[in-house]
Motif scaffolding. Sequence first.
Motif, mmCIF file in Angstrom:
data_model
loop_
_atom_site.group_PDB
_atom_site.id
_atom_site.type_symbol
_atom_site.label_atom_id
_atom_site.label_comp_id
_atom_site.label_asym_id
_atom_site.label_seq_id
_atom_site.Cartn_x
_atom_site.Cartn_y
_atom_site.Cartn_z
ATOM 1 N N VAL A 61 -13.301 -2.226 -47.338
ATOM 2 C CA VAL A 61 -13.305 -1.075 -46.589
ATOM 3 C C VAL A 61 -14.249 -0.197 -47.055
ATOM 4 O O VAL A 61 -14.798 -0.031 -47.831
ATOM 5 N N GLN A 62 -14.925 0.399 -45.782
ATOM 6 C CA GLN A 62 -16.107 1.525 -45.959
ATOM 7 C C GLN A 62 -15.455 2.655 -45.091
ATOM 8 O O GLN A 62 -15.238 2.501 -43.925
ATOM 9 N N LEU A 63 -15.764 3.868 -45.416
ATOM 10 C CA LEU A 63 -15.353 5.309 -44.882
ATOM 11 C C LEU A 63 -16.672 5.963 -45.145
ATOM 12 O O LEU A 63 -17.064 6.206 -46.228
ATOM 13 N N GLN A 64 -17.260 6.679 -43.824
ATOM 14 C CA GLN A 64 -18.317 7.621 -44.035
ATOM 15 C C GLN A 64 -18.004 8.843 -43.449
ATOM 16 O O GLN A 64 -17.785 8.746 -41.901
ATOM 17 N N ALA A 65 -17.904 9.693 -43.900
ATOM 18 C CA ALA A 65 -17.591 11.060 -43.505
ATOM 19 C C ALA A 65 -18.721 11.807 -43.224
ATOM 20 O O ALA A 65 -19.939 11.594 -43.939
ATOM 21 N N SER A 66 -18.891 12.655 -41.938
ATOM 22 C CA SER A 66 -19.905 13.399 -41.866
ATOM 23 C C SER A 66 -19.542 14.693 -41.041
ATOM 24 O O SER A 66 -18.460 14.824 -40.729
ATOM 25 N N ARG A 121 -16.751 20.517 -36.967
ATOM 26 C CA ARG A 121 -15.991 19.198 -36.701
ATOM 27 C C ARG A 121 -16.366 18.076 -37.437
ATOM 28 O O ARG A 121 -17.592 17.710 -37.465
ATOM 29 N N LEU A 122 -15.416 17.685 -38.485
ATOM 30 C CA LEU A 122 -15.924 16.331 -39.169
ATOM 31 C C LEU A 122 -15.547 15.018 -38.468
ATOM 32 O O LEU A 122 -14.693 14.888 -37.855
ATOM 33 N N ARG A 169 -5.403 26.209 -37.849
ATOM 34 C CA ARG A 169 -6.590 26.138 -38.031
ATOM 35 C C ARG A 169 -7.348 25.042 -37.760
ATOM 36 O O ARG A 169 -8.554 24.885 -37.226
ATOM 37 N N PHE A 170 -6.790 24.010 -38.237
ATOM 38 C CA PHE A 170 -7.499 22.632 -38.351
ATOM 39 C C PHE A 170 -6.500 21.514 -37.467
ATOM 40 O O PHE A 170 -5.330 21.890 -37.386
ATOM 41 N N THR A 171 -7.390 20.610 -36.737
ATOM 42 C CA THR A 171 -6.765 19.816 -36.030
ATOM 43 C C THR A 171 -7.256 18.418 -36.354
ATOM 44 O O THR A 171 -8.507 18.259 -36.081
ATOM 45 N N ILE A 172 -6.417 17.657 -36.831
ATOM 46 C CA ILE A 172 -6.721 16.164 -36.939
ATOM 47 C C ILE A 172 -6.564 15.278 -35.648
ATOM 48 O O ILE A 172 -5.437 15.311 -34.958
ATOM 49 N N VAL A 193 -11.779 8.967 -37.340
ATOM 50 C CA VAL A 193 -10.714 9.992 -37.356
ATOM 51 C C VAL A 193 -11.435 11.236 -37.651
ATOM 52 O O VAL A 193 -12.813 11.297 -38.087
ATOM 53 N N TYR A 194 -11.066 12.433 -36.925
ATOM 54 C CA TYR A 194 -11.841 13.669 -36.792
ATOM 55 C C TYR A 194 -10.945 14.746 -37.337
ATOM 56 O O TYR A 194 -9.753 14.933 -37.473
ATOM 57 N N LEU A 195 -11.670 15.838 -37.913
ATOM 58 C CA LEU A 195 -11.163 17.172 -38.163
ATOM 59 C C LEU A 195 -11.809 18.277 -37.776
ATOM 60 O O LEU A 195 -13.044 18.407 -37.894
ATOM 61 N N GLN A 196 -11.352 19.098 -36.850
ATOM 62 C CA GLN A 196 -11.652 20.109 -36.090
ATOM 63 C C GLN A 196 -10.935 21.354 -37.065
ATOM 64 O O GLN A 196 -10.035 21.445 -37.141
ATOM 65 N N MET A 197 -12.129 22.071 -37.356
ATOM 66 C CA MET A 197 -11.836 23.074 -38.467
ATOM 67 C C MET A 197 -12.326 24.549 -37.871
ATOM 68 O O MET A 197 -13.543 24.216 -37.545
ATOM 69 N N ASN A 198 -11.378 25.432 -37.462
ATOM 70 C CA ASN A 198 -11.621 26.586 -36.836
ATOM 71 C C ASN A 198 -11.449 27.519 -37.928
ATOM 72 O O ASN A 198 -10.358 27.443 -38.673
#
Length: 119
Positions: free
Chosen positions: A1-6, A18-19, A65-68, A77-82
């Motif tokens: 498995v590979q995971l690449q966060a940005s 937004r991650l 504040r955060f929405t996954i 997968v996303y993470l919206q951070m406000n």
Amino acid sequence: VQLQASGGGLVQAGGSLRLSCAASGTIFSRNAMGWYRQAPGKQRELVAAIATGGFSNYVDSVKGRFTISRDNAKATVYLQMNSLKPEDTAVYYCNANPPFKTVSGMDYWGKGTQVTVSS
């Protein structure tokens, strides 16, 4: 498995980021996923999780504040951070929930993305 966060970066308090995290080497749609963070001198913590069916939950400090979210077609997968706060400063990682394991049985962690919130 590979995971690449940005998607990390430097932002002022009150700002948003937004991650994104692309996964490969796994049947993404079958995995509950999560966003974790590790601040300097602190243990890594799970801040947001999303089940295969889309149900999500959050640690109290980020609720409201955060929405996954997830896109199974894109294995992302996303993470919206406000309303970001300085205490949100950390390296953010995505992983399965619970985390994927290596062949030796250790938790696998891909490269995270740095989020820095200035006051």
